[in-house]
Motif scaffolding. Sequence first.
Motif, PDB file in Angstrom:
ATOM      1  N   THR A  45       0.845  -1.187   0.000  1.00 54.00           N
ATOM      2  CA  THR A  45       0.000   0.000   0.000  1.00 54.00           C
ATOM      3  C   THR A  45       0.881   1.237   0.000  1.00 54.00           C
ATOM      4  N   GLY A  46       0.381   2.274  -0.649  1.00 49.09           N
ATOM      5  CA  GLY A  46       1.112   3.529  -0.737  1.00 49.09           C
ATOM      6  C   GLY A  46       0.914   4.150  -2.101  1.00 49.09           C
ATOM      7  N   ASN A  47       1.776   5.067  -2.426  1.00 55.78           N
ATOM      8  CA  ASN A  47       1.720   5.744  -3.721  1.00 55.78           C
ATOM      9  C   ASN A  47       2.483   4.905  -4.744  1.00 55.78           C
ATOM     10  N   VAL A  48       1.942   3.712  -5.063  1.00 53.45           N
ATOM     11  CA  VAL A  48       2.583   2.776  -5.982  1.00 53.45           C
ATOM     12  C   VAL A  48       1.565   2.259  -6.985  1.00 53.45           C
ATOM     13  N   THR A  49       2.071   1.728  -8.088  1.00 51.45           N
ATOM     14  CA  THR A  49       1.211   1.144  -9.119  1.00 51.45           C
ATOM     15  C   THR A  49       1.540  -0.343  -9.251  1.00 51.45           C
ATOM     16  N   ASP A  50       0.633  -1.062  -9.898  1.00 50.71           N
ATOM     17  CA  ASP A  50       0.879  -2.483 -10.179  1.00 50.71           C
ATOM     18  C   ASP A  50       2.184  -2.654 -10.946  1.00 50.71           C
ATOM     19  N   GLU A  51       2.390  -1.782 -11.925  1.00 52.90           N
ATOM     20  CA  GLU A  51       3.566  -1.891 -12.783  1.00 52.90           C
ATOM     21  C   GLU A  51       4.865  -1.701 -11.991  1.00 52.90           C
ATOM     22  N   GLN A  52       4.862  -0.776 -11.034  1.00 49.14           N
ATOM     23  CA  GLN A  52       6.056  -0.564 -10.211  1.00 49.14           C
ATOM     24  C   GLN A  52       6.399  -1.807  -9.409  1.00 49.14           C
ATOM     25  N   VAL A  53       5.406  -2.415  -8.809  1.00 51.99           N
ATOM     26  CA  VAL A  53       5.638  -3.610  -7.994  1.00 51.99           C
ATOM     27  C   VAL A  53       6.106  -4.763  -8.882  1.00 51.99           C
ATOM     28  N   ILE A  54       5.469  -4.946 -10.027  1.00 54.72           N
ATOM     29  CA  ILE A  54       5.871  -6.008 -10.954  1.00 54.72           C
ATOM     30  C   ILE A  54       7.317  -5.813 -11.390  1.00 54.72           C
ATOM     31  N   ARG A  55       7.682  -4.584 -11.729  1.00 50.99           N
ATOM     32  CA  ARG A  55       9.034  -4.285 -12.181  1.00 50.99           C
ATOM     33  C   ARG A  55      10.069  -4.612 -11.105  1.00 50.99           C
ATOM     34  N   VAL A  56       9.789  -4.223  -9.856  1.00 51.73           N
ATOM     35  CA  VAL A  56      10.710  -4.478  -8.750  1.00 51.73           C
ATOM     36  C   VAL A  56      10.864  -5.980  -8.519  1.00 51.73           C
ATOM     37  N   LEU A  57       9.762  -6.710  -8.588  1.00 47.08           N
ATOM     38  CA  LEU A  57       9.836  -8.150  -8.381  1.00 47.08           C
ATOM     39  C   LEU A  57      10.553  -8.857  -9.527  1.00 47.08           C
ATOM     40  N   GLN A  58      10.420  -8.333 -10.740  1.00 50.63           N
ATOM     41  CA  GLN A  58      11.135  -8.911 -11.873  1.00 50.63           C
ATOM     42  C   GLN A  58      12.645  -8.757 -11.708  1.00 50.63           C
ATOM     43  N   LYS A  59      13.071  -7.692 -11.048  1.00 46.67           N
ATOM     44  CA  LYS A  59      14.499  -7.478 -10.809  1.00 46.67           C
ATOM     45  C   LYS A  59      15.099  -8.562  -9.918  1.00 46.67           C
ATOM     46  N   VAL A  60      14.277  -9.170  -9.064  1.00 47.56           N
ATOM     47  CA  VAL A  60      14.757 -10.266  -8.223  1.00 47.56           C
ATOM     48  C   VAL A  60      14.285 -11.610  -8.797  1.00 47.56           C
ATOM     49  N   ARG A  61      13.975 -11.595 -10.085  1.00 42.43           N
ATOM     50  CA  ARG A  61      13.626 -12.791 -10.852  1.00 42.43           C
ATOM     51  C   ARG A  61      12.375 -13.509 -10.350  1.00 42.43           C
ATOM     52  N   LYS A  62      11.391 -12.715  -9.919  1.00 44.07           N
ATOM     53  CA  LYS A  62      10.111 -13.271  -9.509  1.00 44.07           C
ATOM     54  C   LYS A  62       9.035 -12.794 -10.479  1.00 44.07           C
ATOM     55  N   THR A  63       8.160 -13.691 -10.858  1.00 49.24           N
ATOM     56  CA  THR A  63       7.045 -13.349 -11.721  1.00 49.24           C
ATOM     57  C   THR A  63       5.849 -12.992 -10.847  1.00 49.24           C
ATOM     58  N   ALA A  64       5.245 -11.863 -11.135  1.00 50.46           N
ATOM     59  CA  ALA A  64       4.091 -11.410 -10.359  1.00 50.46           C
ATOM     60  C   ALA A  64       2.964 -11.049 -11.319  1.00 50.46           C
ATOM     61  N   VAL A  65       1.759 -11.419 -10.928  1.00 50.84           N
ATOM     62  CA  VAL A  65       0.565 -11.049 -11.688  1.00 50.84           C
ATOM     63  C   VAL A  65      -0.466 -10.485 -10.720  1.00 50.84           C
ATOM     64  N   LYS A  66      -1.365  -9.691 -11.244  1.00 50.50           N
ATOM     65  CA  LYS A  66      -2.385  -9.067 -10.402  1.00 50.50           C
ATOM     66  C   LYS A  66      -3.242 -10.124  -9.714  1.00 50.50           C
ATOM     67  N   TRP A  67      -3.576  -9.846  -8.474  1.00 50.84           N
ATOM     68  CA  TRP A  67      -4.423 -10.735  -7.678  1.00 50.84           C
ATOM     69  C   TRP A  67      -5.880 -10.434  -7.981  1.00 50.84           C
ATOM     70  N   ASP A  68      -6.665 -11.451  -8.264  1.00 54.62           N
ATOM     71  CA  ASP A  68      -8.097 -11.311  -8.500  1.00 54.62           C
ATOM     72  C   ASP A  68      -8.823 -11.726  -7.231  1.00 54.62           C
ATOM     73  N   GLN A  69      -9.341 -10.748  -6.478  1.00 54.58           N
ATOM     74  CA  GLN A  69      -9.950 -11.023  -5.179  1.00 54.58           C
ATOM     75  C   GLN A  69     -11.243 -11.819  -5.280  1.00 54.58           C
ATOM     76  N   ASP A  70     -11.981 -11.687  -6.362  1.00 53.33           N
ATOM     77  CA  ASP A  70     -13.293 -12.333  -6.458  1.00 53.33           C
ATOM     78  C   ASP A  70     -13.210 -13.849  -6.345  1.00 53.33           C
ATOM     79  N   ASN A  71     -12.269 -14.433  -7.067  1.00 49.95           N
ATOM     80  CA  ASN A  71     -12.169 -15.883  -7.026  1.00 49.95           C
ATOM     81  C   ASN A  71     -10.769 -16.372  -6.687  1.00 49.95           C
TER      82      ASN A  71
END
Length: 77
Positions: A45-71
């Motif tokens: 949480t904070g002044n961040v976007t999905d893309e920023q978090v994905i980019r940071v995680l890619q730098k540590v070789r982790k794949t991240a995708v958006k979480w779908d809360q509904d299911n």
Amino acid sequence: MANIVEMKVNLHCDECIRKILKAIKKIEDIETYDVDTQLNKVTVTGNVTDEQVIRVLQKVRKTAVKWDQDNQTLSAT
């Protein structure tokens, strides 16, 4: 206003979790973060976007995708 970014990330070992936490802490303007090992979910949480978090995680070789809360499945990014 703070954004809530939730990502599905493969959290299979303590080393992965350590790398993810170290990377997330470097993001500017974050307020809180949480890693849920049971759900393989990273929440930032904070002044961040999905893309920023994905980019940071890619730098540590982790794949991240958006979480779908509904299911609690993955949604395309």
